[in-house]
Design a protein around this motif. Structure first.
Motif, PDB file in Angstrom:
ATOM      1  N   LYS A  97      -7.641 -20.908 -61.683  1.00 48.00           N
ATOM      2  CA  LYS A  97      -7.905 -19.255 -61.366  1.00 48.00           C
ATOM      3  C   LYS A  97      -8.335 -19.180 -59.973  1.00 48.00           C
ATOM      4  CE  LYS A  97      -8.666 -17.847 -65.822  1.00 48.00           C
ATOM      5  NZ  LYS A  97     -10.014 -17.235 -66.746  1.00 48.00           N
ATOM      6  N   MET A 125     -18.825 -17.217 -63.398  1.00 47.83           N
ATOM      7  CA  MET A 125     -19.141 -18.451 -62.485  1.00 47.83           C
ATOM      8  C   MET A 125     -17.935 -18.486 -61.680  1.00 47.83           C
ATOM      9  SD  MET A 125     -18.671 -22.204 -63.910  1.00 47.83           S
ATOM     10  CE  MET A 125     -20.467 -22.413 -64.766  1.00 47.83           C
ATOM     11  N   SER A 126     -18.315 -18.717 -60.342  1.00 47.15           N
ATOM     12  CA  SER A 126     -17.026 -19.012 -59.357  1.00 47.15           C
ATOM     13  C   SER A 126     -17.454 -19.919 -58.276  1.00 47.15           C
ATOM     14  CB  SER A 126     -16.612 -17.574 -58.625  1.00 47.15           C
ATOM     15  OG  SER A 126     -17.687 -17.251 -57.725  1.00 47.15           O
ATOM     16  N   ARG A 182     -11.554 -18.630 -53.335  1.00 47.97           N
ATOM     17  CA  ARG A 182     -12.399 -18.661 -54.454  1.00 47.97           C
ATOM     18  C   ARG A 182     -11.770 -19.228 -55.872  1.00 47.97           C
ATOM     19  NH1 ARG A 182     -13.101 -13.285 -54.617  1.00 47.97           N
ATOM     20  NH2 ARG A 182     -11.690 -13.080 -56.785  1.00 47.97           N
ATOM     21  N   VAL A 183     -12.594 -19.759 -56.606  1.00 44.48           N
ATOM     22  CA  VAL A 183     -12.170 -20.081 -58.194  1.00 44.48           C
ATOM     23  C   VAL A 183     -12.845 -19.364 -59.087  1.00 44.48           C
ATOM     24  CG1 VAL A 183     -11.551 -21.844 -59.738  1.00 44.48           C
ATOM     25  CG2 VAL A 183     -11.127 -22.598 -57.176  1.00 44.48           C
ATOM     26  N   ASP A 184     -12.463 -18.400 -59.645  1.00 40.24           N
ATOM     27  CA  ASP A 184     -13.216 -17.726 -60.790  1.00 40.24           C
ATOM     28  C   ASP A 184     -12.850 -18.510 -62.183  1.00 40.24           C
ATOM     29  OD1 ASP A 184     -13.350 -15.422 -59.018  1.00 40.24           O
ATOM     30  OD2 ASP A 184     -11.270 -14.856 -59.421  1.00 40.24           O
ATOM     31  N   GLY A 185     -14.117 -18.607 -62.515  1.00 41.21           N
ATOM     32  CA  GLY A 185     -14.191 -19.521 -63.826  1.00 41.21           C
ATOM     33  C   GLY A 185     -14.358 -20.945 -63.668  1.00 41.21           C
ATOM     34  N   GLU A 186     -14.057 -21.670 -64.452  1.00 40.74           N
ATOM     35  CA  GLU A 186     -14.372 -23.129 -64.418  1.00 40.74           C
ATOM     36  C   GLU A 186     -13.427 -23.786 -63.665  1.00 40.74           C
ATOM     37  OE1 GLU A 186     -16.917 -24.881 -66.260  1.00 40.74           O
ATOM     38  OE2 GLU A 186     -17.619 -23.070 -67.108  1.00 40.74           O
TER      39      GLU A 186
END
Length: 146
Positions: free
Chosen positions: A47, A1-2, A15-19
């Motif tokens: 992240k 999920m990103s 970009r935000v990786d994860g939640e």
């Protein structure tokens, strides 16, 4: 999920990786001025990766830095100390992904904010609105990476 996002002109992307983290709106005067809006809507980005360009930063207090795009002025971040970074919810490609769960800075909340949902709305299909919207050519970056 990103989750991805960026500024209005596309010079800065992230970009935000994860939640995503917790989302909130802050009514304090500093957030009002930093966003040029009625409140500051932010979501934690534990992240966060910058994928295009670099944000510029302004130190708005002894504890907070505000990130923005130098080219178009889009507010991008709320940075508290060296450990906490939050993104402006409107800078996300899908801002609906970050639903605020709390309000902060209520002493500076504008007295008429709670009544906004009761104002009349104008549907984009109304003739006057439709003509106006049809005449607009957007120059802003699309809500996806290019």
């Amino acid at each position: 999920m990103s989750f991805s996002g960026g500024c209005q002109c596309g010079a800065v992307r992230f970009r935000v990786d994860g939640e995503l983290g917790e989302a909130s709106i802050c009514h304090c005067r500093m957030c009002q001025k930093a966003t040029g809006g009625l409140f500051g809507p932010y979501v934690g980005a534990p992240k966060l990766v910058w994928t295009r360009g670099e944000r510029k930063r302004f130190q708005s207090s002894n504890k907070v830095w505000r990130g923005f795009c130098e080219a178009c002025g889009t507010p991008l971040t709320f940075e508290y100390g060296d450990t906490t970074i939050a993104l402006a919810i409107g800078a996300l490609d899908d801002p609906a992904a970050a639903q605020p769960s709390e309000q902060l800075g209520s002493p500076s909340k504008l007295p008429w904010v709670d009544g906004l949902a009761h104002l009349p709305t104008h549907e984009p299909t109304e003739p006057r609105a439709a003509a106006h919207l049809a005449s607009i050519v957007s120059l802003q970056h699309p809500d996806h990476d290019t």
